[in-house]
Design a protein around this motif. Sequence first.
Motif, PDB file in Angstrom:
ATOM      1  N   LYS A 145      24.794  49.153  65.060  1.00  0.00           N
ATOM      2  CA  LYS A 145      26.049  48.727  64.412  1.00  0.00           C
ATOM      3  C   LYS A 145      25.766  47.682  63.338  1.00  0.00           C
ATOM      4  CE  LYS A 145      28.258  45.459  66.354  1.00  0.00           C
ATOM      5  NZ  LYS A 145      28.975  44.669  67.375  1.00  0.00           N
ATOM      6  N   TRP A 146      24.951  46.711  63.686  1.00  0.00           N
ATOM      7  CA  TRP A 146      24.616  45.646  62.746  1.00  0.00           C
ATOM      8  C   TRP A 146      23.753  46.178  61.604  1.00  0.00           C
ATOM      9  CZ3 TRP A 146      26.227  40.755  61.950  1.00  0.00           C
ATOM     10  CH2 TRP A 146      27.059  40.208  62.922  1.00  0.00           C
ATOM     11  N   GLU A 147      22.859  47.085  61.931  1.00  0.00           N
ATOM     12  CA  GLU A 147      22.014  47.669  60.888  1.00  0.00           C
ATOM     13  C   GLU A 147      22.864  48.366  59.831  1.00  0.00           C
ATOM     14  OE1 GLU A 147      19.117  51.421  60.901  1.00  0.00           O
ATOM     15  OE2 GLU A 147      18.294  49.738  62.051  1.00  0.00           O
ATOM     16  N   GLN A 148      23.856  49.124  60.287  1.00  0.00           N
ATOM     17  CA  GLN A 148      24.724  49.829  59.342  1.00  0.00           C
ATOM     18  C   GLN A 148      25.550  48.846  58.512  1.00  0.00           C
ATOM     19  OE1 GLN A 148      26.864  52.413  62.016  1.00  0.00           O
ATOM     20  NE2 GLN A 148      25.198  53.915  62.148  1.00  0.00           N
ATOM     21  N   ALA A 149      26.027  47.771  59.148  1.00  0.00           N
ATOM     22  CA  ALA A 149      26.820  46.782  58.423  1.00  0.00           C
ATOM     23  C   ALA A 149      25.984  46.076  57.351  1.00  0.00           C
ATOM     24  CB  ALA A 149      27.388  45.762  59.400  1.00  0.00           C
ATOM     25  N   LEU A 150      24.711  45.843  57.648  1.00  0.00           N
ATOM     26  CA  LEU A 150      23.847  45.113  56.728  1.00  0.00           C
ATOM     27  C   LEU A 150      23.284  45.986  55.618  1.00  0.00           C
ATOM     28  CD1 LEU A 150      22.026  42.859  59.337  1.00  0.00           C
ATOM     29  CD2 LEU A 150      23.551  42.065  57.518  1.00  0.00           C
ATOM     30  N   THR A 160      12.257  45.997  53.949  1.00  0.00           N
ATOM     31  CA  THR A 160      12.930  45.840  55.241  1.00  0.00           C
ATOM     32  C   THR A 160      12.031  46.301  56.390  1.00  0.00           C
ATOM     33  OG1 THR A 160      13.921  48.050  55.118  1.00  0.00           O
ATOM     34  CG2 THR A 160      15.211  46.224  54.219  1.00  0.00           C
ATOM     35  N   VAL A 161      12.283  45.694  57.555  1.00  0.00           N
ATOM     36  CA  VAL A 161      11.731  46.167  58.822  1.00  0.00           C
ATOM     37  C   VAL A 161      12.901  46.217  59.786  1.00  0.00           C
ATOM     38  CG1 VAL A 161      10.089  45.771  60.688  1.00  0.00           C
ATOM     39  CG2 VAL A 161       9.501  45.063  58.355  1.00  0.00           C
ATOM     40  N   LYS A 162      13.169  47.390  60.358  1.00  0.00           N
ATOM     41  CA  LYS A 162      14.371  47.576  61.169  1.00  0.00           C
ATOM     42  C   LYS A 162      13.985  48.002  62.583  1.00  0.00           C
ATOM     43  CE  LYS A 162      16.939  49.109  57.079  1.00  0.00           C
ATOM     44  NZ  LYS A 162      17.745  50.194  56.467  1.00  0.00           N
ATOM     45  N   ILE A 163      14.469  47.227  63.551  1.00  0.00           N
ATOM     46  CA  ILE A 163      14.236  47.545  64.964  1.00  0.00           C
ATOM     47  C   ILE A 163      15.564  47.432  65.697  1.00  0.00           C
ATOM     48  CG2 ILE A 163      12.669  47.173  66.928  1.00  0.00           C
ATOM     49  CD1 ILE A 163      11.167  45.156  65.069  1.00  0.00           C
ATOM     50  N   PRO A 164      16.453  48.417  65.548  1.00  0.00           N
ATOM     51  CA  PRO A 164      17.751  48.338  66.240  1.00  0.00           C
ATOM     52  C   PRO A 164      17.578  48.640  67.723  1.00  0.00           C
ATOM     53  CG  PRO A 164      17.560  50.416  65.068  1.00  0.00           C
ATOM     54  CD  PRO A 164      16.325  49.631  64.724  1.00  0.00           C
ATOM     55  N   LEU A 165      17.995  47.731  68.568  1.00  0.00           N
ATOM     56  CA  LEU A 165      17.886  47.908  70.014  1.00  0.00           C
ATOM     57  C   LEU A 165      19.192  47.489  70.673  1.00  0.00           C
ATOM     58  CD1 LEU A 165      14.311  46.408  70.670  1.00  0.00           C
ATOM     59  CD2 LEU A 165      14.939  48.837  70.572  1.00  0.00           C
ATOM     60  N   ASP A 166      19.475  48.057  71.831  1.00  0.00           N
ATOM     61  CA  ASP A 166      20.688  47.736  72.580  1.00  0.00           C
ATOM     62  C   ASP A 166      20.421  46.784  73.751  1.00  0.00           C
ATOM     63  OD1 ASP A 166      22.314  49.396  70.995  1.00  0.00           O
ATOM     64  OD2 ASP A 166      21.671  51.163  72.139  1.00  0.00           O
TER      65      ASP A 166
END
Length: 375
Positions: A145-150, A160-166
């Motif tokens: 969710k935050w990744e999409q917002a940003l 960028t380096v993206k590590i989306p985790l729940d």
Amino acid sequence: MDLSLLYYGAQWLAGLIIFVTVWGWLPLDNWWVRGVEFPRIQIMVLGVVTWVALVAFGSQWQMGQWLLFLGLSITLAYQLRMILPYTKLWKKEVQNAKKSAELEAHQIKIMVSNVLTPNDQTQDLVDLVNDRQPDILITLETDKKWEQALEQIEPDYPYTVKIPLDNLYGMHLYSKLELIDPEVKYLIIDDIPSIHSQLRLQSGRVIWLYCLHPMPPSPTEADKSTTRDAELLMVGKYIKENEQTAILAGDLNDVAWSKTTLRFQRISGLLDPRIGRHFINTFHVKYPFLRWALDHIFHSACFTLVDIQRMPSIGSDHFPVMTTLQYEPKETFKQEQNAPTTNAADIKETKNKIKAGKKEGRKVSKEHEEDSSPN
């Protein structure tokens, strides 16, 4: 009001403050021991109030009250020694940056923000980034969710380096400056990442950047601080052994005056820009009296400080914090900044802690794997 109740209450509180302080000296990693390192400011404030209250009843003292007063005074002296370096009464560990148009190209502006995964005020962070324009944004607890917002800020942040985790340990790195061979590593626990990358400053100088968010010791997460301590010390040891010019930033789930963070500084040789200035307490947003600094930045001695500020709330339980550093080349860097030095005890304890942390990390990783497996 019955003054005798106030007197006995002050004695009881003095005894509690002494007990909590001594409790924190126990050589254990359990959360119910290491947790008392966090509220030193609060302990100090309560201790001073209690000290004044006891003095007001000085004419009634007997031997027991004298001993209690002495114990409380020693306790306050110890707590003061631990927190005083993070005030303006102490000598600055990091010097103020020299003002020079030539040196502006050597500056780097870093924002660290633990967003709190359930927090839906994503636009607040986007607006803050657009307003303050950091060179580096490190976000913690960020999920998809935050990744999409940003995504809104990505035109200004091509690296960028993206590590989306729940699992509350997601991490994202957004940079205007070139990231060189960034790596995502899982140093201690299999589902808790860290980011390790070289970074090219505007001047062309290449440095190292480490982004960390280890698991805290708490009744709801890790029973012990062992994995947190090991991860921090492991990175610090690596920085020192490889003689890196480095910046380490993130939510370390520890306070600056803890024995582990102070040992990390000695092991790594990195400096803390808050020493000689102020606390920069970032957690908890909603409880002003229960705040301490969990979000940190440490750096090599070749950096000076332009500015460090706590940012406005974005709806998280952490305030963002932004730090502007200036790399000063040796030929222009005249102000001496002595890096903390290590000793044999630090080296031995670091080795033991890393070994114990890896062992504990395998255990925690297995538990996390079992918890996430379908029934």
